[in-house]
Design a protein around this motif. Structure first.
Motif, PDB file in Angstrom:
ATOM      1  N   LEU A  91     -14.088   1.789   6.139  1.00  0.00           N
ATOM      2  CA  LEU A  91     -12.674   1.435   6.276  1.00  0.00           C
ATOM      3  C   LEU A  91     -11.738   2.602   5.987  1.00  0.00           C
ATOM      4  O   LEU A  91     -10.593   2.598   6.445  1.00  0.00           O
ATOM      5  N   THR A  92     -12.198   3.570   5.209  1.00  0.00           N
ATOM      6  CA  THR A  92     -11.340   4.717   4.853  1.00  0.00           C
ATOM      7  C   THR A  92     -11.809   6.005   5.516  1.00  0.00           C
ATOM      8  O   THR A  92     -11.615   7.097   4.983  1.00  0.00           O
ATOM      9  N   SER A  93     -12.405   5.899   6.681  1.00  0.00           N
ATOM     10  CA  SER A  93     -12.950   7.087   7.345  1.00  0.00           C
ATOM     11  C   SER A  93     -11.953   7.752   8.295  1.00  0.00           C
ATOM     12  O   SER A  93     -12.331   8.641   9.040  1.00  0.00           O
ATOM     13  N   THR A  94     -10.708   7.346   8.244  1.00  0.00           N
ATOM     14  CA  THR A  94      -9.699   7.904   9.146  1.00  0.00           C
ATOM     15  C   THR A  94      -8.840   8.943   8.426  1.00  0.00           C
ATOM     16  O   THR A  94      -8.695   8.886   7.197  1.00  0.00           O
ATOM     17  N   PRO A  95      -8.238   9.864   9.178  1.00  0.00           N
ATOM     18  CA  PRO A  95      -7.308  10.820   8.556  1.00  0.00           C
ATOM     19  C   PRO A  95      -6.148  10.107   7.852  1.00  0.00           C
ATOM     20  O   PRO A  95      -5.677  10.569   6.811  1.00  0.00           O
ATOM     21  N   ARG A  96      -5.719   8.991   8.407  1.00  0.00           N
ATOM     22  CA  ARG A  96      -4.626   8.234   7.790  1.00  0.00           C
ATOM     23  C   ARG A  96      -5.032   7.738   6.396  1.00  0.00           C
ATOM     24  O   ARG A  96      -4.224   7.747   5.460  1.00  0.00           O
ATOM     25  N   ALA A  97      -6.277   7.292   6.252  1.00  0.00           N
ATOM     26  CA  ALA A  97      -6.760   6.823   4.949  1.00  0.00           C
ATOM     27  C   ALA A  97      -6.817   7.965   3.943  1.00  0.00           C
ATOM     28  O   ALA A  97      -6.481   7.775   2.773  1.00  0.00           O
ATOM     29  N   VAL A  98      -7.219   9.149   4.397  1.00  0.00           N
ATOM     30  CA  VAL A  98      -7.256  10.323   3.507  1.00  0.00           C
ATOM     31  C   VAL A  98      -5.848  10.618   3.012  1.00  0.00           C
ATOM     32  O   VAL A  98      -5.628  10.847   1.815  1.00  0.00           O
ATOM     33  N   LYS A  99      -4.897  10.568   3.918  1.00  0.00           N
ATOM     34  CA  LYS A  99      -3.501  10.851   3.557  1.00  0.00           C
ATOM     35  C   LYS A  99      -2.966   9.780   2.604  1.00  0.00           C
ATOM     36  O   LYS A  99      -2.291  10.094   1.625  1.00  0.00           O
ATOM     37  N   ARG A 100      -3.262   8.518   2.897  1.00  0.00           N
ATOM     38  CA  ARG A 100      -2.765   7.414   2.071  1.00  0.00           C
ATOM     39  C   ARG A 100      -3.360   7.462   0.662  1.00  0.00           C
ATOM     40  O   ARG A 100      -2.667   7.258  -0.325  1.00  0.00           O
ATOM     41  N   LEU A 101      -4.667   7.711   0.552  1.00  0.00           N
ATOM     42  CA  LEU A 101      -5.329   7.731  -0.752  1.00  0.00           C
ATOM     43  C   LEU A 101      -5.119   9.041  -1.508  1.00  0.00           C
ATOM     44  O   LEU A 101      -5.212   9.070  -2.726  1.00  0.00           O
ATOM     45  N   GLY A 102      -4.886  10.106  -0.771  1.00  0.00           N
ATOM     46  CA  GLY A 102      -4.883  11.434  -1.376  1.00  0.00           C
ATOM     47  C   GLY A 102      -6.297  11.971  -1.337  1.00  0.00           C
ATOM     48  O   GLY A 102      -7.257  11.216  -1.507  1.00  0.00           O
ATOM     49  N   PHE A 103      -6.438  13.276  -1.090  1.00  0.00           N
ATOM     50  CA  PHE A 103      -7.766  13.839  -0.872  1.00  0.00           C
ATOM     51  C   PHE A 103      -8.703  13.639  -2.056  1.00  0.00           C
ATOM     52  O   PHE A 103      -9.874  13.301  -1.879  1.00  0.00           O
ATOM     53  N   GLN A 104      -8.194  13.831  -3.292  1.00  0.00           N
ATOM     54  CA  GLN A 104      -9.085  13.708  -4.461  1.00  0.00           C
ATOM     55  C   GLN A 104      -9.600  12.275  -4.635  1.00  0.00           C
ATOM     56  O   GLN A 104     -10.785  12.067  -4.875  1.00  0.00           O
ATOM     57  N   ARG A 105      -8.719  11.281  -4.524  1.00  0.00           N
ATOM     58  CA  ARG A 105      -9.157   9.887  -4.659  1.00  0.00           C
ATOM     59  C   ARG A 105     -10.090   9.509  -3.513  1.00  0.00           C
ATOM     60  O   ARG A 105     -11.076   8.800  -3.713  1.00  0.00           O
ATOM     61  N   TRP A 106      -9.771   9.981  -2.306  1.00  0.00           N
ATOM     62  CA  TRP A 106     -10.621   9.698  -1.152  1.00  0.00           C
ATOM     63  C   TRP A 106     -12.018  10.291  -1.364  1.00  0.00           C
ATOM     64  O   TRP A 106     -13.029   9.648  -1.106  1.00  0.00           O
ATOM     65  N   THR A 107     -12.066  11.522  -1.872  1.00  0.00           N
ATOM     66  CA  THR A 107     -13.344  12.191  -2.130  1.00  0.00           C
ATOM     67  C   THR A 107     -14.155  11.419  -3.170  1.00  0.00           C
ATOM     68  O   THR A 107     -15.357  11.213  -2.994  1.00  0.00           O
ATOM     69  N   ARG A 108     -13.501  11.006  -4.251  1.00  0.00           N
ATOM     70  CA  ARG A 108     -14.214  10.225  -5.282  1.00  0.00           C
ATOM     71  C   ARG A 108     -14.754   8.922  -4.704  1.00  0.00           C
ATOM     72  O   ARG A 108     -15.881   8.538  -4.987  1.00  0.00           O
ATOM     73  N   LEU A 109     -13.952   8.245  -3.887  1.00  0.00           N
ATOM     74  CA  LEU A 109     -14.395   7.003  -3.258  1.00  0.00           C
ATOM     75  C   LEU A 109     -15.619   7.245  -2.385  1.00  0.00           C
ATOM     76  O   LEU A 109     -16.593   6.497  -2.439  1.00  0.00           O
ATOM     77  N   HIS A 110     -15.610   8.321  -1.624  1.00  0.00           N
ATOM     78  CA  HIS A 110     -16.704   8.591  -0.696  1.00  0.00           C
ATOM     79  C   HIS A 110     -17.967   9.088  -1.389  1.00  0.00           C
ATOM     80  O   HIS A 110     -19.017   9.198  -0.752  1.00  0.00           O
ATOM     81  N   GLN A 111     -17.885   9.320  -2.687  1.00  0.00           N
ATOM     82  CA  GLN A 111     -19.104   9.617  -3.440  1.00  0.00           C
ATOM     83  C   GLN A 111     -19.971   8.363  -3.609  1.00  0.00           C
ATOM     84  O   GLN A 111     -21.124   8.456  -4.001  1.00  0.00           O
ATOM     85  N   LEU A 112     -19.422   7.201  -3.245  1.00  0.00           N
ATOM     86  CA  LEU A 112     -20.235   5.979  -3.214  1.00  0.00           C
ATOM     87  C   LEU A 112     -21.393   6.108  -2.227  1.00  0.00           C
ATOM     88  O   LEU A 112     -22.379   5.382  -2.336  1.00  0.00           O
ATOM     89  N   ALA A 113     -21.263   7.028  -1.286  1.00  0.00           N
ATOM     90  CA  ALA A 113     -22.357   7.245  -0.324  1.00  0.00           C
ATOM     91  C   ALA A 113     -23.640   7.644  -1.044  1.00  0.00           C
ATOM     92  O   ALA A 113     -24.738   7.264  -0.609  1.00  0.00           O
ATOM     93  N   TYR A 114     -23.523   8.368  -2.161  1.00  0.00           N
ATOM     94  CA  TYR A 114     -24.720   8.774  -2.909  1.00  0.00           C
ATOM     95  C   TYR A 114     -25.424   7.549  -3.495  1.00  0.00           C
ATOM     96  O   TYR A 114     -26.654   7.462  -3.482  1.00  0.00           O
ATOM     97  N   VAL A 115     -24.641   6.627  -4.021  1.00  0.00           N
ATOM     98  CA  VAL A 115     -25.210   5.406  -4.585  1.00  0.00           C
ATOM     99  C   VAL A 115     -25.806   4.554  -3.463  1.00  0.00           C
ATOM    100  O   VAL A 115     -26.906   4.015  -3.589  1.00  0.00           O
ATOM    101  N   ALA A 116     -25.067   4.449  -2.350  1.00  0.00           N
ATOM    102  CA  ALA A 116     -25.526   3.625  -1.225  1.00  0.00           C
ATOM    103  C   ALA A 116     -26.854   4.132  -0.663  1.00  0.00           C
ATOM    104  O   ALA A 116     -27.760   3.337  -0.409  1.00  0.00           O
ATOM    105  N   VAL A 117     -26.979   5.442  -0.464  1.00  0.00           N
ATOM    106  CA  VAL A 117     -28.231   5.971   0.093  1.00  0.00           C
ATOM    107  C   VAL A 117     -29.378   5.792  -0.903  1.00  0.00           C
ATOM    108  O   VAL A 117     -30.503   5.497  -0.512  1.00  0.00           O
ATOM    109  N   SER A 118     -29.088   5.927  -2.185  1.00  0.00           N
ATOM    110  CA  SER A 118     -30.126   5.714  -3.207  1.00  0.00           C
ATOM    111  C   SER A 118     -30.583   4.257  -3.213  1.00  0.00           C
ATOM    112  O   SER A 118     -31.785   3.969  -3.281  1.00  0.00           O
TER     113      SER A 118
END
Length: 189
Positions: free
Chosen positions: A115-142
């Motif tokens: 849901l947050t994979s768009t440039p608009r989502a990055v802008k809305r969340l801010g890059f740092q918060r967006w980056t932290r959110l996308h670290q969930l990928a590590y948990v998901a793949v594990s």
């Protein structure tokens, strides 16, 4: 669990009745494998850049992640179909069987990433918060690898290979991103 069958082959086999004696099981297994393989490929992009300096992997990372989410959703839909879309039965299954719990949790973690994979989502969340959110990928793949391991009845070699690859990718990230010791050059990020 068999080899990794591309989605087109799986669809063609379904349309021609070539999915074997248990087509639901085969479709479930193949979409699960595709999901895990695509998640691993998407997580390979940064270590590949860190090791080689190549920038092109970053341009396909989002596509790989979205494809992984799509196959995860399809994997779950096939599971629901096999359980007659009975949400009560699904909930009981998630709560009772750890391997289902791991897979379902991995899927839930992928939803906000998609849901947050768009440039608009990055802008809305801010890059740092967006980056932290996308670290969930590590948990998901594990969790996906754990779901695969727990779901296999006999030969655990393939899921252990996935786990080893994932652990190696995490190790590369850790080693390449840790702060440099005083008096040495800083690690490139």
């Amino acid at each position: 669990m068999g080899g990794l069958i591309p989605a087109g082959v799986l669809i063609a086999d379904a349309l021609t009745g070539q999915l074997g004696a248990n087509p639901i099981q085969r479709a479930t297994l193949q979409t699960g494998l595709l999901t895990l393989a695509l998640l691993v490929l998407s997580l390979t992009c940064t270590p590949l850049r860190l090791l080689t300096g190549w920038t092109w992997p970053a341009r396909i990372r989002k596509t790989l992640g979205l494809l992984a989410f799509g196959y995860a959703a399809l994997h779950f839909l096939i599971y629901l179909f096999d359980h007659s879309f009975d949400l009560t039965l699904m909930t009981e299954d998630v709560l009772r069987r750890p391997f289902i719990t791991a897979g379902f949790t991995a899927l839930l973690l992928l939803v906000p990433l998609a849901l947050t994979s768009t440039p608009r989502a990055v802008k809305r969340l801010g890059f740092q918060r967006w980056t932290r959110l996308h670290q969930l990928a590590y948990v998901a793949v594990s969790l996906g690898a754990l779901h695969y391991y727990w779901g296999v009845k006999k030969d655990h070699t393939p899921p252990l290979i996935y786990a080893a690859v994932i652990a190696t990718l995490f190790l590369i990230r850790f080693l390449k991103r840790r702060p440099a010791r005083p008096g040495t050059r800083a690690a490139k990020v």
